[in-house]
Enzyme design. Sequence first.
Site, PDB file in Angstrom:
ATOM      1  N   SER A   9       2.602  14.397 -22.206  1.00  0.00           N
ATOM      2  CA  SER A   9       1.220  14.878 -22.178  1.00  0.00           C
ATOM      3  C   SER A   9       1.211  16.391 -22.010  1.00  0.00           C
ATOM      4  O   SER A   9       1.641  16.922 -20.980  1.00  0.00           O
ATOM      5  CB  SER A   9       0.453  14.239 -21.016  1.00  0.00           C
ATOM      6  OG  SER A   9      -0.762  14.936 -20.845  1.00  0.00           O
ATOM      7  N   HIS A  34       1.177  13.659 -26.517  1.00  0.00           N
ATOM      8  CA  HIS A  34      -0.067  13.055 -26.042  1.00  0.00           C
ATOM      9  C   HIS A  34      -1.057  14.174 -25.731  1.00  0.00           C
ATOM     10  O   HIS A  34      -0.759  15.100 -24.981  1.00  0.00           O
ATOM     11  CB  HIS A  34       0.261  12.241 -24.787  1.00  0.00           C
ATOM     12  CG  HIS A  34      -0.874  11.450 -24.226  1.00  0.00           C
ATOM     13  ND1 HIS A  34      -1.228  10.213 -24.697  1.00  0.00           N
ATOM     14  CD2 HIS A  34      -1.724  11.708 -23.195  1.00  0.00           C
ATOM     15  CE1 HIS A  34      -2.251   9.733 -23.992  1.00  0.00           C
ATOM     16  NE2 HIS A  34      -2.566  10.635 -23.072  1.00  0.00           N
ATOM     17  N   ASP A  36      -4.689  14.997 -24.254  1.00  0.00           N
ATOM     18  CA  ASP A  36      -5.753  14.472 -23.401  1.00  0.00           C
ATOM     19  C   ASP A  36      -7.043  15.250 -23.617  1.00  0.00           C
ATOM     20  O   ASP A  36      -7.129  16.425 -23.284  1.00  0.00           O
ATOM     21  CB  ASP A  36      -5.326  14.588 -21.931  1.00  0.00           C
ATOM     22  CG  ASP A  36      -4.316  13.533 -21.554  1.00  0.00           C
ATOM     23  OD1 ASP A  36      -4.589  12.344 -21.797  1.00  0.00           O
ATOM     24  OD2 ASP A  36      -3.242  13.891 -21.025  1.00  0.00           O
ATOM     25  N   MET A  38     -10.903  15.634 -22.630  1.00  0.00           N
ATOM     26  CA  MET A  38     -11.842  15.286 -21.537  1.00  0.00           C
ATOM     27  C   MET A  38     -13.126  16.084 -21.702  1.00  0.00           C
ATOM     28  O   MET A  38     -13.081  17.267 -22.046  1.00  0.00           O
ATOM     29  CB  MET A  38     -11.213  15.641 -20.191  1.00  0.00           C
ATOM     30  CG  MET A  38      -9.873  14.976 -19.950  1.00  0.00           C
ATOM     31  SD  MET A  38      -9.234  15.466 -18.348  1.00  0.00           S
ATOM     32  CE  MET A  38      -7.593  14.763 -18.410  1.00  0.00           C
ATOM     33  N   HIS A  67      -5.866  11.056 -26.917  1.00  0.00           N
ATOM     34  CA  HIS A  67      -6.500  10.183 -25.923  1.00  0.00           C
ATOM     35  C   HIS A  67      -7.881  10.745 -25.593  1.00  0.00           C
ATOM     36  O   HIS A  67      -8.002  11.740 -24.883  1.00  0.00           O
ATOM     37  CB  HIS A  67      -5.583  10.135 -24.681  1.00  0.00           C
ATOM     38  CG  HIS A  67      -6.107   9.325 -23.550  1.00  0.00           C
ATOM     39  ND1 HIS A  67      -5.547   9.381 -22.287  1.00  0.00           N
ATOM     40  CD2 HIS A  67      -7.115   8.415 -23.472  1.00  0.00           C
ATOM     41  CE1 HIS A  67      -6.203   8.553 -21.486  1.00  0.00           C
ATOM     42  NE2 HIS A  67      -7.163   7.958 -22.179  1.00  0.00           N
ATOM     43  N   MET A  69     -10.988  10.855 -23.619  1.00  0.00           N
ATOM     44  CA  MET A  69     -11.657  10.438 -22.368  1.00  0.00           C
ATOM     45  C   MET A  69     -13.041  11.057 -22.399  1.00  0.00           C
ATOM     46  O   MET A  69     -13.355  11.997 -21.657  1.00  0.00           O
ATOM     47  CB  MET A  69     -10.839  10.930 -21.164  1.00  0.00           C
ATOM     48  CG  MET A  69      -9.568  10.123 -20.960  1.00  0.00           C
ATOM     49  SD  MET A  69      -8.402  10.942 -19.873  1.00  0.00           S
ATOM     50  CE  MET A  69      -7.610  11.990 -21.067  1.00  0.00           C
ATOM     51  N   MET A 140      -4.400   2.600 -18.326  1.00  0.00           N
ATOM     52  CA  MET A 140      -4.369   3.730 -17.391  1.00  0.00           C
ATOM     53  C   MET A 140      -3.812   3.253 -16.052  1.00  0.00           C
ATOM     54  O   MET A 140      -4.269   2.251 -15.499  1.00  0.00           O
ATOM     55  CB  MET A 140      -5.788   4.287 -17.160  1.00  0.00           C
ATOM     56  CG  MET A 140      -6.403   5.029 -18.335  1.00  0.00           C
ATOM     57  SD  MET A 140      -5.458   6.422 -18.973  1.00  0.00           S
ATOM     58  CE  MET A 140      -5.252   7.452 -17.516  1.00  0.00           C
ATOM     59  N   GLY A 145      -8.537  11.666 -15.710  1.00  0.00           N
ATOM     60  CA  GLY A 145      -9.180  12.940 -15.375  1.00  0.00           C
ATOM     61  C   GLY A 145      -8.208  14.047 -15.001  1.00  0.00           C
ATOM     62  O   GLY A 145      -8.466  15.205 -15.297  1.00  0.00           O
ATOM     63  N   PHE A 146      -7.102  13.678 -14.373  1.00  0.00           N
ATOM     64  CA  PHE A 146      -6.185  14.718 -13.899  1.00  0.00           C
ATOM     65  C   PHE A 146      -4.736  14.266 -14.015  1.00  0.00           C
ATOM     66  O   PHE A 146      -4.444  13.079 -13.850  1.00  0.00           O
ATOM     67  CB  PHE A 146      -6.474  15.052 -12.422  1.00  0.00           C
ATOM     68  CG  PHE A 146      -7.874  15.565 -12.213  1.00  0.00           C
ATOM     69  CD1 PHE A 146      -8.157  16.923 -12.359  1.00  0.00           C
ATOM     70  CD2 PHE A 146      -8.915  14.691 -11.923  1.00  0.00           C
ATOM     71  CE1 PHE A 146      -9.460  17.399 -12.203  1.00  0.00           C
ATOM     72  CE2 PHE A 146     -10.220  15.148 -11.766  1.00  0.00           C
ATOM     73  CZ  PHE A 146     -10.497  16.505 -11.905  1.00  0.00           C
ATOM     74  N   GLY A 147      -3.860  15.220 -14.272  1.00  0.00           N
ATOM     75  CA  GLY A 147      -2.434  14.952 -14.229  1.00  0.00           C
ATOM     76  C   GLY A 147      -1.973  14.956 -12.779  1.00  0.00           C
ATOM     77  O   GLY A 147      -2.719  15.353 -11.876  1.00  0.00           O
ATOM     78  N   GLY A 148      -0.763  14.496 -12.557  1.00  0.00           N
ATOM     79  CA  GLY A 148      -0.136  14.631 -11.241  1.00  0.00           C
ATOM     80  C   GLY A 148      -0.617  13.666 -10.170  1.00  0.00           C
ATOM     81  O   GLY A 148      -0.379  13.896  -8.987  1.00  0.00           O
ATOM     82  N   ASP A 175      -0.220   5.252 -18.915  1.00  0.00           N
ATOM     83  CA  ASP A 175      -0.530   6.672 -18.742  1.00  0.00           C
ATOM     84  C   ASP A 175      -0.995   6.910 -17.309  1.00  0.00           C
ATOM     85  O   ASP A 175      -1.991   6.330 -16.870  1.00  0.00           O
ATOM     86  CB  ASP A 175      -1.642   7.028 -19.745  1.00  0.00           C
ATOM     87  CG  ASP A 175      -2.042   8.492 -19.734  1.00  0.00           C
ATOM     88  OD1 ASP A 175      -1.382   9.291 -19.042  1.00  0.00           O
ATOM     89  OD2 ASP A 175      -3.014   8.835 -20.440  1.00  0.00           O
ATOM     90  N   GLY A 176      -0.250   7.777 -16.602  1.00  0.00           N
ATOM     91  CA  GLY A 176      -0.647   8.161 -15.254  1.00  0.00           C
ATOM     92  C   GLY A 176       0.425   7.862 -14.227  1.00  0.00           C
ATOM     93  O   GLY A 176       0.788   6.707 -14.028  1.00  0.00           O
ATOM     94  N   GLY A 177       0.972   8.925 -13.645  1.00  0.00           N
ATOM     95  CA  GLY A 177       1.960   8.751 -12.572  1.00  0.00           C
ATOM     96  C   GLY A 177       3.300   8.209 -13.042  1.00  0.00           C
ATOM     97  O   GLY A 177       4.035   7.598 -12.263  1.00  0.00           O
ATOM     98  N   GLY A 197       3.209  13.447 -18.128  1.00  0.00           N
ATOM     99  CA  GLY A 197       2.822  14.849 -18.149  1.00  0.00           C
ATOM    100  C   GLY A 197       3.594  15.648 -17.130  1.00  0.00           C
ATOM    101  O   GLY A 197       4.584  16.333 -17.441  1.00  0.00           O
TER     102      GLY A 197
HETATM  103  C1  DX5 Z   1      -4.904  11.531 -17.038  1.00  0.00           C
HETATM  104  C2  DX5 Z   1      -4.347  11.737 -18.421  1.00  0.00           C
HETATM  105  C3  DX5 Z   1      -2.884  11.714 -18.471  1.00  0.00           C
HETATM  106  C4  DX5 Z   1      -2.195  12.789 -17.675  1.00  0.00           C
HETATM  107  C5  DX5 Z   1      -0.972  12.145 -17.095  1.00  0.00           C
HETATM  108  O1  DX5 Z   1      -6.276  11.404 -17.101  1.00  0.00           O
HETATM  109  O2  DX5 Z   1      -4.826  10.745 -19.314  1.00  0.00           O
HETATM  110  O3  DX5 Z   1      -2.373  11.667 -19.806  1.00  0.00           O
HETATM  111  O4  DX5 Z   1      -1.829  13.910 -18.414  1.00  0.00           O
HETATM  112  O5  DX5 Z   1      -0.420  12.999 -16.198  1.00  0.00           O
HETATM  113  P1  DX5 Z   1       0.788  12.613 -15.233  1.00  0.00           P
HETATM  114  O6  DX5 Z   1       1.898  12.097 -16.100  1.00  0.00           O
HETATM  115  O7  DX5 Z   1       1.064  13.882 -14.543  1.00  0.00           O
HETATM  116  O8  DX5 Z   1       0.245  11.528 -14.314  1.00  0.00           O
HETATM  117 ZN    ZN Z   2      -3.812  10.520 -21.361  1.00  0.00          ZN
END
Ligand code: DX5
Ligand code: ZN
Length: 214
Positions: A9, A34, A36, A38, A67, A69, A140, A145-148, A175-177, A197
Site C-alpha cells: 500500500s 495497492h 487507497d 479515501m 481500493h 473507501m 478489512m 481510514g489509516f495505515g499502521g 488489508d490492515g495490520g 503498507g
Molecule cells: C486502511 C487501508 C490500508 C492501509 C494498510 O484503511 O485500506 O490499505 O494502507 O496499512 P497497514 O498495512 O499499515 O495496516
Molecule cells: Zn486498502
Amino acid sequence: MKEIIISPSILSADFMELEKEITAVKNAGVKWIHIDVMDGHFVPNISIGVPVVKSVRKKTDMFLDTHLMIENPEKYIEPFAKAGADLITFHLEASENYGTENLISLVKSFGKKVGISIKPKTKPEELFPYLDKIDLVLVMTVEPGFGGQEFMHDCAMKIPSIKEHSPEDLIIQVDGGINNLTAKVCTSLGANSLVAGSYIYGSDDYEKAILSLK
Ligand code: DX5
Ligand code: ZN
C-alpha cells in the site's frame, strides 16, 4: 500451491519519492501496488485521488489495485478506470444507492477487474450473493481510514466461510495490520492476497519485508 499476491500500500510510501518507492517494490519482485482512495466521508481521512493514479499509470506497468473507501463509488468508477486502475474494489457498505450488482457491472463495463470490500462489522454472508460475479474480495482487518493500525483477528476469521462459498479462482485479499506474523494467520485461513503498507514501507529493507510475508 498458488502464489500469494503481495500488494504494497503506497499510503505508507514517501509521496515525494513515489516513483522510487514503487520501483523499489517492483524490483523486490512484486507485481501489484495497492492504492487507497479515501474521501473524508466514508472514512475519516483523505488520501489519493484520480490525478495520482493517472500519473502513476504513466510511469509503471504494475497492476494497479485500487481500493475505493468512498461514498457513492458509482460517481468515480469511470474516472478511476480511465486513469488506469486495473482492479477497482468498492465497499459493500457504500453500495446501497446504486446497488451492488450495478456497481459490479459498471466496473466490468470498463474492462476492469472488480472487487468488493467489507469493513470489520460487516458479516461475510452479505458477500455471498456476489462471490461468483467478482474477481476479488477484500476483507478489512482494521477499520478503514489509516495505515499502521493493529490487526483484528476476529475479522480474519471471516476468511474460511468466504472461501467455502467462493469459486476456485476468487482472490481473497486482506488489508490492515499485516506483518510477517499476521500474514501467516491470513494465508493459513485461506487468503491469497496480502495488502501491507507500514510493514513494508516502514522497514529499512523492503525486499526482506516482502519475502517475510510469503
Ligand atoms: C486502511 C487501508 C490500508 C492501509 C494498510 O484503511 O485500506 O490499505 O494502507 O496499512 P497497514 O498495512 O499499515 O495496516
Ligand atoms: Zn486498502
